[in-house]
Write a protein that holds these residues in place. Structure first.
Motif, PDB file in Angstrom:
ATOM      1  N   LEU A 141       0.840  -1.161   0.021  1.00 11.57           N
ATOM      2  CA  LEU A 141      -0.074   0.125   0.045  1.00 11.57           C
ATOM      3  C   LEU A 141       0.882   1.309   0.091  1.00 11.57           C
ATOM      4  O   LEU A 141       0.650   2.131  -0.472  1.00 11.57           O
ATOM      5  N   ALA A 142       2.012   1.051   0.829  1.00 15.98           N
ATOM      6  CA  ALA A 142       2.548   2.348   0.861  1.00 15.98           C
ATOM      7  C   ALA A 142       3.545   2.636  -0.543  1.00 15.98           C
ATOM      8  O   ALA A 142       3.737   3.787  -0.810  1.00 15.98           O
ATOM      9  N   ALA A 143       3.690   1.586  -1.038  1.00 14.66           N
ATOM     10  CA  ALA A 143       4.371   1.673  -2.585  1.00 14.66           C
ATOM     11  C   ALA A 143       3.453   2.124  -3.522  1.00 14.66           C
ATOM     12  O   ALA A 143       3.988   2.934  -4.347  1.00 14.66           O
ATOM     13  N   LEU A 144       2.284   1.916  -3.521  1.00 13.68           N
ATOM     14  CA  LEU A 144       1.337   2.487  -4.331  1.00 13.68           C
ATOM     15  C   LEU A 144       1.162   3.949  -4.086  1.00 13.68           C
ATOM     16  O   LEU A 144       1.181   4.861  -5.119  1.00 13.68           O
ATOM     17  N   VAL A 145       1.153   4.434  -2.904  1.00 14.64           N
ATOM     18  CA  VAL A 145       1.186   5.707  -2.654  1.00 14.64           C
ATOM     19  C   VAL A 145       2.257   6.435  -3.326  1.00 14.64           C
ATOM     20  O   VAL A 145       2.529   7.585  -3.733  1.00 14.64           O
ATOM     21  N   ALA A 146       3.665   6.027  -2.834  1.00 20.98           N
ATOM     22  CA  ALA A 146       4.873   6.446  -3.319  1.00 20.98           C
ATOM     23  C   ALA A 146       5.004   6.548  -4.589  1.00 20.98           C
ATOM     24  O   ALA A 146       5.537   7.537  -5.162  1.00 20.98           O
ATOM     25  N   GLY A 147       4.681   5.399  -5.523  1.00 20.58           N
ATOM     26  CA  GLY A 147       4.811   5.262  -6.633  1.00 20.58           C
ATOM     27  C   GLY A 147       3.793   6.279  -7.461  1.00 20.58           C
ATOM     28  O   GLY A 147       4.206   6.871  -8.427  1.00 20.58           O
ATOM     29  N   GLY A 148       2.751   6.792  -7.075  1.00 19.85           N
ATOM     30  CA  GLY A 148       1.899   7.782  -7.291  1.00 19.85           C
ATOM     31  C   GLY A 148       2.605   9.103  -7.332  1.00 19.85           C
ATOM     32  O   GLY A 148       2.252   9.936  -8.303  1.00 19.85           O
ATOM     33  N   CYS A 149       3.284   9.120  -6.349  1.00 25.25           N
ATOM     34  CA  CYS A 149       3.994  10.738  -6.153  1.00 25.25           C
ATOM     35  C   CYS A 149       5.021  10.576  -7.029  1.00 25.25           C
ATOM     36  O   CYS A 149       5.474  11.834  -7.493  1.00 25.25           O
ATOM     37  N   LEU A 150       5.769   9.629  -7.208  1.00 23.84           N
ATOM     38  CA  LEU A 150       6.980   9.556  -8.064  1.00 23.84           C
ATOM     39  C   LEU A 150       6.436   9.918  -9.672  1.00 23.84           C
ATOM     40  O   LEU A 150       6.915  10.573 -10.397  1.00 23.84           O
ATOM     41  N   ALA A 151       5.382   9.299  -9.954  1.00 20.25           N
ATOM     42  CA  ALA A 151       4.602   9.522 -11.269  1.00 20.25           C
ATOM     43  C   ALA A 151       4.206  10.947 -11.455  1.00 20.25           C
ATOM     44  O   ALA A 151       4.460  11.516 -12.470  1.00 20.25           O
ATOM     45  N   ALA A 152       3.496  11.400 -10.571  1.00 22.54           N
ATOM     46  CA  ALA A 152       3.035  12.744 -10.557  1.00 22.54           C
ATOM     47  C   ALA A 152       4.038  13.890 -10.546  1.00 22.54           C
ATOM     48  O   ALA A 152       3.951  14.971 -11.493  1.00 22.54           O
ATOM     49  N   ALA A 153       5.039  13.626  -9.891  1.00 22.69           N
ATOM     50  CA  ALA A 153       6.401  14.479  -9.929  1.00 22.69           C
ATOM     51  C   ALA A 153       7.375  14.167 -11.208  1.00 22.69           C
ATOM     52  O   ALA A 153       8.433  14.997 -11.451  1.00 22.69           O
ATOM     53  N   ARG A 154       6.859  13.287 -11.923  1.00 21.98           N
ATOM     54  CA  ARG A 154       7.708  12.880 -13.257  1.00 21.98           C
ATOM     55  C   ARG A 154       9.310  12.429 -12.562  1.00 21.98           C
ATOM     56  O   ARG A 154      10.345  13.167 -13.414  1.00 21.98           O
ATOM     57  N   THR A 155       9.549  11.936 -11.717  1.00 19.01           N
ATOM     58  CA  THR A 155      10.806  11.599 -11.154  1.00 19.01           C
ATOM     59  C   THR A 155      11.551  10.668 -11.922  1.00 19.01           C
ATOM     60  O   THR A 155      11.066   9.602 -12.011  1.00 19.01           O
ATOM     61  N   PRO A 156      12.667  11.150 -12.283  1.00 16.21           N
ATOM     62  CA  PRO A 156      13.345   9.989 -13.063  1.00 16.21           C
ATOM     63  C   PRO A 156      14.196   8.935 -11.956  1.00 16.21           C
ATOM     64  O   PRO A 156      14.288   9.155 -11.017  1.00 16.21           O
ATOM     65  N   VAL A 157      14.276   7.696 -12.713  1.00 16.57           N
ATOM     66  CA  VAL A 157      14.697   6.409 -12.018  1.00 16.57           C
ATOM     67  C   VAL A 157      16.330   7.104 -11.544  1.00 16.57           C
ATOM     68  O   VAL A 157      16.983   7.510 -12.261  1.00 16.57           O
TER      69      VAL A 157
END
Length: 297
Positions: free
Chosen positions: A54-70
């Motif tokens: 669940l935490a990864a889903l929230v974190a992944g959404g934040c990374l995607a919204a911010a368009r954070t590079p790998v």
């Protein structure tokens, strides 16, 4: 820039870093009570693994919204240590321990985490705290260890051994996370660690949900939700940012206050009885916190 001007510039950074680290400690202090709530409806493996998913889903959404590079490949080993320590190891070991150990007792055992973190910071990062810092750190750890032995009758239990293992893996995750937070925002450190752990947490969560019986209730869902969103993501986000600002060793000593806060939650919300030594231990630990924060780390 003169030394006086440098101090003026650094002071607000140190203050904000301390406040962020303290906020992280405050959120962590409710982790064990939240785990207790989750265990009223879910098994230990379900609690430990689903919170990570669940935490990864929230974190992944934040990374995607911010368009954070790998992150660059050179950061991957450190992120793996963070994932193994704070995403997988600590949640699982502490959750298993809380099946047989009171929340208040577990909180005091984990009070040795600041010293463990400081030692690993020296080994891994070359930190060189002062003698006064070490004296206060050892004194604080001594208080919580003595308090633990008094509560357990002088002999560590199986739950204690699980908690001691949790100390080591969590401290390793803190040290690596603090180092990485100097190169990237703290929220990205824990976010990428959570996302990177998905190949392990998803199948583990699926197996746990299939094998462990669940008695879903509002209390259990509230506990699991807090663990996933706050303890596993938001709390670590501000914690890593605070460590990057004031240093791993000094920030770790703020956690000496964490077991005391947890004891308050345990008594107020879970109805656990606190021993007569609790007030004395509280005063002693808070003194150690004050000393370490005033000592160059």
């Amino acid at each position: 820039m003169t030394a006086q001007n440098s101090a003026t510039v650094a002071s607000p950074i140190a203050v904000s870093g301390t406040l962020l680290a303290a906020l992280g400690v405050a959120t962590f202090s409710f982790t064990f009570p939240a785990t207790h709530w989750s265990l009223t409806g879910f098994g230990p493996w379900t609690t430990a693994t689903v919170r990570g998913v669940l935490a990864a889903l929230v974190a992944g959404g934040c990374l995607a919204a911010a368009r954070t590079p790998v992150p660059d490949r050179r950061y991957w080993p450190g992120l793996a240590v963070v994932a193994l320590g704070v995403v997988l190891g600590f949640p699982l070991l502490t959750t298993l321990a809380l099946e047989t150990t009171d929340t208040s007792h577990a909180a005091v055992v984990v009070g040795a985490l600041p010293l463990t973190t400081a030692v690993l910071a020296v080994v891994r990062g070359g930190a060189r705290p002062s003698r006064a810092f070490w004296a206060a750190a050892f004194a604080g750890a001594g208080v919580v260890i003595a308090f633990t032995l008094v509560q357990s009758g002088g002999t560590p239990t199986t739950g204690d051994l699980l908690l001691f293992g949790a100390l080591v893996v969590c401290a390793a995750g803190y040290v690596e996370g603090g180092r990485l937070a100097a190169a990237m925002p703290g929220w990205q450190v824990i976010a990428w660690a959570l996302v990177g752990a998905l190949p392990l947490t998803v199948p583990a969560a699926a197996a746990a949900l299939a094998l462990e019986p669940a008695r879903v209730s509002g209390t259990a869902l509230a506990g699991l939700g807090y663990l996933a969103v706050v303890s596993q993501f938001l709390g670590l986000m501000v914690w890593y940012r605070g460590m990057a600002a004031i240093g791993v060793a000094r920030a770790s000593q703020l956690q000496l206050a964490q077991p005391l806060l947890t004891l308050v939650w345990s008594a107020a919300l879970l109805g656990e009885q606190l021993g007569a030594w609790t007030p004395l231990a509280a005063v002693a630990v808070l003194v150690c916190v004050a000393v370490t924060q005033r000592t160059a780390a």
